[in-house]
Scaffold this motif. Sequence first.
Motif, PDB file in Angstrom:
ATOM      1  N   LYS A 255       0.836  -1.203   0.000  1.00 46.40           N
ATOM      2  CA  LYS A 255       0.000   0.000   0.000  1.00 46.40           C
ATOM      3  C   LYS A 255       0.872   1.254   0.000  1.00 46.40           C
ATOM      4  CE  LYS A 255      -3.878   2.229   2.373  1.00 46.40           C
ATOM      5  NZ  LYS A 255      -4.625   2.393   1.106  1.00 46.40           N
ATOM      6  N   GLY A 256       0.618   2.118  -0.971  1.00 45.12           N
ATOM      7  CA  GLY A 256       1.334   3.377  -1.048  1.00 45.12           C
ATOM      8  C   GLY A 256       2.662   3.321  -1.771  1.00 45.12           C
ATOM      9  N   GLU A 257       3.131   2.117  -2.125  1.00 41.23           N
ATOM     10  CA  GLU A 257       4.410   1.968  -2.828  1.00 41.23           C
ATOM     11  C   GLU A 257       4.167   1.290  -4.179  1.00 41.23           C
ATOM     12  OE1 GLU A 257       7.429   2.952  -2.102  1.00 41.23           O
ATOM     13  OE2 GLU A 257       7.000   3.781  -0.114  1.00 41.23           O
ATOM     14  N   ALA A 258       4.540   1.962  -5.242  1.00 42.10           N
ATOM     15  CA  ALA A 258       4.277   1.438  -6.586  1.00 42.10           C
ATOM     16  C   ALA A 258       5.563   1.324  -7.396  1.00 42.10           C
ATOM     17  CB  ALA A 258       3.291   2.346  -7.317  1.00 42.10           C
ATOM     18  N   ILE A 259       5.539   0.401  -8.332  1.00 43.78           N
ATOM     19  CA  ILE A 259       6.586   0.332  -9.349  1.00 43.78           C
ATOM     20  C   ILE A 259       5.888   0.354 -10.705  1.00 43.78           C
ATOM     21  CG2 ILE A 259       8.194  -0.992  -7.917  1.00 43.78           C
ATOM     22  CD1 ILE A 259       7.382  -3.482  -9.605  1.00 43.78           C
ATOM     23  N   PHE A 260       6.622   0.730 -11.739  1.00 47.30           N
ATOM     24  CA  PHE A 260       6.105   0.613 -13.096  1.00 47.30           C
ATOM     25  C   PHE A 260       6.613  -0.693 -13.686  1.00 47.30           C
ATOM     26  CE2 PHE A 260       5.282   5.121 -12.675  1.00 47.30           C
ATOM     27  CZ  PHE A 260       4.081   5.247 -13.354  1.00 47.30           C
ATOM     28  N   ARG A 261       5.694  -1.429 -14.289  1.00 47.51           N
ATOM     29  CA  ARG A 261       6.039  -2.717 -14.872  1.00 47.51           C
ATOM     30  C   ARG A 261       5.657  -2.721 -16.350  1.00 47.51           C
ATOM     31  NH1 ARG A 261       5.117  -8.461 -11.778  1.00 47.51           N
ATOM     32  NH2 ARG A 261       6.929  -9.475 -12.687  1.00 47.51           N
ATOM     33  N   MET A 262       6.601  -3.024 -17.206  1.00 49.75           N
ATOM     34  CA  MET A 262       6.358  -3.042 -18.646  1.00 49.75           C
ATOM     35  C   MET A 262       5.768  -4.377 -19.053  1.00 49.75           C
ATOM     36  SD  MET A 262       9.016  -1.999 -21.689  1.00 49.75           S
ATOM     37  CE  MET A 262      10.240  -3.255 -21.275  1.00 49.75           C
ATOM     38  N   ILE A 263       4.576  -4.348 -19.631  1.00 49.14           N
ATOM     39  CA  ILE A 263       3.933  -5.602 -20.033  1.00 49.14           C
ATOM     40  C   ILE A 263       4.007  -5.834 -21.540  1.00 49.14           C
ATOM     41  CG2 ILE A 263       2.345  -5.518 -18.073  1.00 49.14           C
ATOM     42  CD1 ILE A 263       0.138  -4.938 -20.218  1.00 49.14           C
ATOM     43  N   GLU A 264       4.378  -4.782 -22.283  1.00 47.74           N
ATOM     44  CA  GLU A 264       4.480  -4.933 -23.733  1.00 47.74           C
ATOM     45  C   GLU A 264       5.453  -3.883 -24.251  1.00 47.74           C
ATOM     46  OE1 GLU A 264       1.226  -6.081 -27.082  1.00 47.74           O
ATOM     47  OE2 GLU A 264       0.787  -4.294 -25.912  1.00 47.74           O
ATOM     48  N   PHE A 265       6.380  -4.306 -25.077  1.00 51.59           N
ATOM     49  CA  PHE A 265       7.365  -3.379 -25.633  1.00 51.59           C
ATOM     50  C   PHE A 265       7.276  -3.347 -27.151  1.00 51.59           C
ATOM     51  CE2 PHE A 265      11.483  -2.576 -27.620  1.00 51.59           C
ATOM     52  CZ  PHE A 265      11.770  -1.320 -27.114  1.00 51.59           C
ATOM     53  N   GLY A 266       7.171  -2.139 -27.699  1.00 51.80           N
ATOM     54  CA  GLY A 266       7.255  -1.971 -29.153  1.00 51.80           C
ATOM     55  C   GLY A 266       6.208  -2.733 -29.945  1.00 51.80           C
ATOM     56  N   SER A 267       4.976  -2.778 -29.450  1.00 50.25           N
ATOM     57  CA  SER A 267       3.933  -3.512 -30.164  1.00 50.25           C
ATOM     58  C   SER A 267       3.551  -2.812 -31.474  1.00 50.25           C
ATOM     59  CB  SER A 267       2.686  -3.635 -29.287  1.00 50.25           C
ATOM     60  OG  SER A 267       1.589  -4.134 -30.040  1.00 50.25           O
TER      61      SER A 267
END
Length: 249
Positions: free
Chosen positions: A201-213
Motif C-alpha cells: 500500500k502506497g508503494e508502486a513500481i512501473f512494470r512493462m507488459i508490452e514493448f514496441g507492439s
Amino acid sequence: MRILIVRHAEPDYKNNTLTEKGFREADMLGKYLKDEKIDKIFVSSLPRAIYTADGITRYNATKTYEVCDWLREMDPRIDLPYDTERLSWDLAPTYLNAEDKLYDKDEWKNVKSMNNAELQSRVAELNEKLNETLKKFGYEKNGKTYKAVQPNHLTLVFVCHFGAESYMLANLLNISPVALSNHTCARPSSVTTLYTEEREKGEAIFRMIEFGSVNHLLVSNEAPSFMARFDEVYGDGNQEYKKVINLKK
C-alpha cells in the motif's frame, strides 16, 4: 496508472514530416486505439511526433494533446574514439564491449564519452519533467520506486522518439539507457505499455507488459517499417522491411 509510450510513425527526416507509409501507420494506430480510454496525451514538439498524435486524436474521444519540447529526441552528440559526432543511443558493438560501465544504471554517466555536459543536461531535463508529470497525476518518484500519493487507473500517452523512449524507460525501470537503446528496437508507430503495480500500500513500481507492439499494423496487413534497425548480416544493405505479411494464411 497505465502509460503508453508511442514512437512516431515512419519519418521523412529530410522534409521534417512522415513518409506516405508513416501517415498510414499513424492512421492505423488511431483506429486501433479509438476505443481506448485516454486521459492525457503528451507529444514531442517535432512534426513527426505531432503528425503521429494527430492520427490518435482523429479517432479517439480525447481530441487534444499537450506539446512538450522535453519529449524531443535525445539529440546531443557525443565524442567517441571512432566518431566525434555520434548519438548516445547509437553505439558500435566494439565500443559497447570495451566499456562495462555503460551497462550500469548509474555508472554509464561516468564513462568519458557519456560524461558530456549537453547530454547530461538533456537527460536531467527529461527525467525531471517526466517525474513532475507523474507526480501531478498521483505518483511521486521515491528512489527506485514511486509513492502512490493518489493511486488511480488513468492512462497517459507519450508520443515521442526511440532515443527519448529509451531514456524514459531507463528512469521508470531503473535500467541503463545505453543497454535499452542498443539492445532493443521500438519500430516506427510502435506502442510500449507500462502499468503501476502497488503490491504494498502506497508503494508502486512501473512494470512493462508490452514493448514496441505493432499490432495495429499487423491487423491491417501493413508491414512494419525497417527504420531503426541495421543489417541482419553485415553488408545486407537493407533499407526497408520487405517481408510480405499475410494474416489470412
